[in-house]
Design a protein around this motif. Structure first.
Motif, PDB file in Angstrom:
ATOM      1  N   GLU A  76      44.671 -25.192  -8.753  1.00  0.00           N
ATOM      2  CA  GLU A  76      44.566 -25.397 -10.199  1.00  0.00           C
ATOM      3  C   GLU A  76      45.130 -26.756 -10.624  1.00  0.00           C
ATOM      4  OE1 GLU A  76      44.843 -20.879 -11.956  1.00  0.00           O
ATOM      5  OE2 GLU A  76      46.712 -21.860 -11.407  1.00  0.00           O
ATOM      6  N   ASP A  77      44.694 -27.219 -11.807  1.00  0.00           N
ATOM      7  CA  ASP A  77      45.308 -28.434 -12.342  1.00  0.00           C
ATOM      8  C   ASP A  77      46.712 -28.091 -12.826  1.00  0.00           C
ATOM      9  OD1 ASP A  77      45.254 -27.433 -15.022  1.00  0.00           O
ATOM     10  OD2 ASP A  77      43.254 -28.232 -15.344  1.00  0.00           O
ATOM     11  N   SER A  78      47.460 -29.093 -13.223  1.00  0.00           N
ATOM     12  CA  SER A  78      48.877 -28.928 -13.523  1.00  0.00           C
ATOM     13  C   SER A  78      49.135 -27.889 -14.617  1.00  0.00           C
ATOM     14  CB  SER A  78      49.469 -30.275 -13.930  1.00  0.00           C
ATOM     15  OG  SER A  78      50.836 -30.168 -14.172  1.00  0.00           O
ATOM     16  N   ASP A  79      48.348 -27.942 -15.693  1.00  0.00           N
ATOM     17  CA  ASP A  79      48.565 -27.028 -16.816  1.00  0.00           C
ATOM     18  C   ASP A  79      48.197 -25.590 -16.461  1.00  0.00           C
ATOM     19  OD1 ASP A  79      49.497 -29.081 -18.385  1.00  0.00           O
ATOM     20  OD2 ASP A  79      47.543 -29.508 -19.292  1.00  0.00           O
ATOM     21  N   GLU A  80      47.071 -25.409 -15.777  1.00  0.00           N
ATOM     22  CA  GLU A  80      46.662 -24.057 -15.389  1.00  0.00           C
ATOM     23  C   GLU A  80      47.627 -23.469 -14.368  1.00  0.00           C
ATOM     24  OE1 GLU A  80      44.263 -22.024 -16.572  1.00  0.00           O
ATOM     25  OE2 GLU A  80      44.101 -23.562 -18.129  1.00  0.00           O
ATOM     26  N   ALA A  81      48.115 -24.308 -13.463  1.00  0.00           N
ATOM     27  CA  ALA A  81      49.076 -23.843 -12.463  1.00  0.00           C
ATOM     28  C   ALA A  81      50.378 -23.390 -13.135  1.00  0.00           C
ATOM     29  CB  ALA A  81      49.360 -24.947 -11.455  1.00  0.00           C
ATOM     30  N   MET A  82      50.779 -24.083 -14.191  1.00  0.00           N
ATOM     31  CA  MET A  82      51.975 -23.683 -14.928  1.00  0.00           C
ATOM     32  C   MET A  82      51.782 -22.313 -15.573  1.00  0.00           C
ATOM     33  SD  MET A  82      55.016 -24.005 -16.011  1.00  0.00           S
ATOM     34  CE  MET A  82      55.536 -25.654 -15.610  1.00  0.00           C
ATOM     35  N   LYS A  83      50.604 -22.067 -16.116  1.00  0.00           N
ATOM     36  CA  LYS A  83      50.314 -20.760 -16.720  1.00  0.00           C
ATOM     37  C   LYS A  83      50.362 -19.646 -15.667  1.00  0.00           C
ATOM     38  CE  LYS A  83      47.387 -22.684 -20.394  1.00  0.00           C
ATOM     39  NZ  LYS A  83      45.993 -22.812 -20.905  1.00  0.00           N
ATOM     40  N   THR A  84      49.832 -19.943 -14.496  1.00  0.00           N
ATOM     41  CA  THR A  84      49.867 -18.958 -13.411  1.00  0.00           C
ATOM     42  C   THR A  84      51.302 -18.660 -13.000  1.00  0.00           C
ATOM     43  OG1 THR A  84      47.707 -19.674 -12.583  1.00  0.00           O
ATOM     44  CG2 THR A  84      49.117 -18.471 -11.045  1.00  0.00           C
ATOM     45  N   PHE A  85      52.120 -19.711 -12.926  1.00  0.00           N
ATOM     46  CA  PHE A  85      53.523 -19.500 -12.551  1.00  0.00           C
ATOM     47  C   PHE A  85      54.268 -18.719 -13.636  1.00  0.00           C
ATOM     48  CE2 PHE A  85      58.014 -20.765 -12.331  1.00  0.00           C
ATOM     49  CZ  PHE A  85      58.296 -20.289 -11.061  1.00  0.00           C
ATOM     50  N   GLU A  86      53.969 -18.998 -14.885  1.00  0.00           N
ATOM     51  CA  GLU A  86      54.619 -18.252 -15.977  1.00  0.00           C
ATOM     52  C   GLU A  86      54.251 -16.779 -15.918  1.00  0.00           C
ATOM     53  OE1 GLU A  86      53.287 -20.586 -19.289  1.00  0.00           O
ATOM     54  OE2 GLU A  86      55.138 -21.792 -19.339  1.00  0.00           O
ATOM     55  N   ARG A  87      53.021 -16.476 -15.535  1.00  0.00           N
ATOM     56  CA  ARG A  87      52.636 -15.071 -15.359  1.00  0.00           C
ATOM     57  C   ARG A  87      53.372 -14.463 -14.170  1.00  0.00           C
ATOM     58  NH1 ARG A  87      47.490 -17.152 -16.924  1.00  0.00           N
ATOM     59  NH2 ARG A  87      46.881 -17.470 -14.744  1.00  0.00           N
ATOM     60  N   LEU A  88      53.543 -15.247 -13.119  1.00  0.00           N
ATOM     61  CA  LEU A  88      54.275 -14.771 -11.944  1.00  0.00           C
ATOM     62  C   LEU A  88      55.716 -14.435 -12.319  1.00  0.00           C
ATOM     63  CD1 LEU A  88      54.309 -14.281  -8.862  1.00  0.00           C
ATOM     64  CD2 LEU A  88      54.883 -16.697  -8.576  1.00  0.00           C
ATOM     65  N   MET A  89      56.303 -15.220 -13.227  1.00  0.00           N
ATOM     66  CA  MET A  89      57.684 -14.982 -13.638  1.00  0.00           C
ATOM     67  C   MET A  89      57.834 -13.762 -14.539  1.00  0.00           C
ATOM     68  SD  MET A  89      59.875 -16.958 -12.189  1.00  0.00           S
ATOM     69  CE  MET A  89      61.317 -16.802 -13.234  1.00  0.00           C
ATOM     70  N   THR A  90      56.737 -13.160 -14.956  1.00  0.00           N
ATOM     71  CA  THR A  90      56.800 -11.901 -15.715  1.00  0.00           C
ATOM     72  C   THR A  90      56.641 -10.702 -14.787  1.00  0.00           C
ATOM     73  OG1 THR A  90      54.405 -11.813 -16.178  1.00  0.00           O
ATOM     74  CG2 THR A  90      55.789 -13.051 -17.723  1.00  0.00           C
ATOM     75  N   LEU A  91      56.327 -10.950 -13.536  1.00  0.00           N
ATOM     76  CA  LEU A  91      56.136  -9.879 -12.557  1.00  0.00           C
ATOM     77  C   LEU A  91      57.503  -9.401 -12.075  1.00  0.00           C
ATOM     78  CD1 LEU A  91      53.671  -8.527 -11.055  1.00  0.00           C
ATOM     79  CD2 LEU A  91      54.137 -10.122  -9.194  1.00  0.00           C
ATOM     80  N   ASP A  92      57.807  -8.120 -12.314  1.00  0.00           N
ATOM     81  CA  ASP A  92      59.138  -7.593 -11.992  1.00  0.00           C
ATOM     82  C   ASP A  92      59.523  -7.822 -10.534  1.00  0.00           C
ATOM     83  OD1 ASP A  92      59.534  -6.766 -14.572  1.00  0.00           O
ATOM     84  OD2 ASP A  92      59.005  -4.676 -14.220  1.00  0.00           O
ATOM     85  N   GLY A  93      58.581  -7.613  -9.628  1.00  0.00           N
ATOM     86  CA  GLY A  93      58.888  -7.762  -8.213  1.00  0.00           C
ATOM     87  C   GLY A  93      59.276  -9.177  -7.828  1.00  0.00           C
TER      88      GLY A  93
END
Length: 362
Positions: A76-93
């Motif tokens: 992903e480009d920089s902005d989309e990759a950041m969104k993916t990481f932010e979603r990952l940081m909402t994952l409890d595991g």
């Protein structure tokens, strides 16, 4: 409640975990096979297949989601990759198992009591240098636009990199013995730290194995059932760069995303990242005679000798471009020349007991 069954499951998990941590196929830092993403894909498939022998299906499925998110960010480009990481940081595991240092730093290196960190720098002139000369590059510096990328920072934002030993600094510097190199000891003033938020990515699989084999002093921030979830992310951040001649290094894609997220969400505190050196895929240290000792021949893990910290520079800087927050929290010894000491270990011992610890503005 079947207590006997629960004990049996726990025993299977622990035995399987340590077998996996001892597996040569997952050791870190990681050397890539020509392609960063393909190397991670191969590693993640192998890792998840091994997990199935002792972890629950639910755990493995969650870890696969974490792996897929990491691989997705690479493309992903920089902005989309950041969104993916932010979603990952909402994952409890993921977020609940990620170790955050919010109090004192672990004692690494050769430390016994004080938490000593070190920094070296190559210099071109043979003169007396000031403390500011060993600090981070000032934000006003014009050469920031031309500087090489580093594992944990952006080209437009400087950071302060420190290491747990002088030898780790020396390896990271890629130094040659005949070069002019200055160095200082850094020590935190915890009374001036209003909040600490350091993401801990500094555990290698071998650390767990060495601890189990009687080395109880290993600094492990993670429990076994936490590390299995975070290992894929640590691996993605811990690939040895084949060549640092390029400016846009794909191996730094995930680390740069983490850095951006950290600065965006926790810049109100003294934030940073603790990680092990990825200068090379194998570790050795120097003894007091400057002889090389290899980790494979030792009962202990060498990770603590190769710990790095990166502290982002805040927007609050003084007139010279130095971070006001970092100036307030670090005591620094006056820089000394490495070549004035017989060995690297002598240099570290010499500055460790220096009486010249002062802050930058003093």
């Amino acid at each position: 409640m079947d207590i006997k069954n629960d004990v049996s499951k726990k025993s299977i998990f622990v035995e399987g975990f340590y077998d996996l941590m001892n597996d040569e196929g997952i050791q870190l830092p990681l050397r890539e096979d020509d392609d960063y993403k393909k190397t991670l894909e191969k590693l993640f498939d192998y890792y998840c297949d091994k997990l199935l022998t002792f972890a629950s299906e639910k755990q493995v499925n969650l870890i696969r989601i974490i792996c897929e998110s990491i691989l997705k960010m690479i493309d992903e480009d920089s902005d989309e990759a950041m969104k993916t990481f932010e979603r990952l940081m909402t994952l409890d595991g993921f977020k609940n198992n990620l170790h955050i240092i919010e109090n004192n730093l672990p004692i690494d290196g050769y430390g016994r009591k004080n938490i000593n960190l070190f920094r070296l720098r190559k210099v071109s002139e043979n003169k007396n240098y000031k403390r500011k000369d060993i600090f981070h590059d000032p934000r006003t510096s014009q050469n920031y636009k031309e500087r090489k990328p580093y594992r944990y920072n952006l080209e437009s934002r400087p950071s302060l990199y420190l290491s747990s030993t002088v030898y780790c600094c020396y390896k990271e510097l890629g130094a040659e013995s005949d070069q002019n190199i200055i160095g200082s000891l850094f020590r935190m003033d915890f009374k001036n730290i209003k909040g600490l938020y350091i993401i801990d990515l500094a555990n290698r699989p071998i650390d767990f194995v060495k601890r189990k084999n009687k080395y109880k002093k290993a600094n492990l921030g993670y429990k076994e059932n936490e590390y299995i979830f975070i290992y894929p992310f640590i691996a993605a951040c811990s690939v040895v760069v084949p060549s640092k001649g390029h400016r846009n290094l794909i191996e730094y894609k995930i680390t740069n995303i983490l850095y951006r997220w950290l600065v965006k969400n926790h810049n109100d505190k003294l934030c940073g990242i603790r990680y092990f050196s990825c200068h090379d895929a194998f570790y050795c240290i120097k003894d007091k005679h400057d002889e090389r000792l290899f980790e494979k021949d030792s009962q202990t893990s060498f990770t603590k000798y190769f710990i790095n910290y990166v502290f982002p520079v805040s927007n609050e800087t003084d007139g010279e471009g130095y971070c006001s927050r970092l100036k307030d929290v670090f005591y620094i010894t006056k820089p000394k020349y490495l070549k004035e000491f017989k060995t690297i270990k002598d240099f570290e011992s010499g500055i460790k007991y220096s009486t010249s610890l002062q802050k930058l503005e003093e």
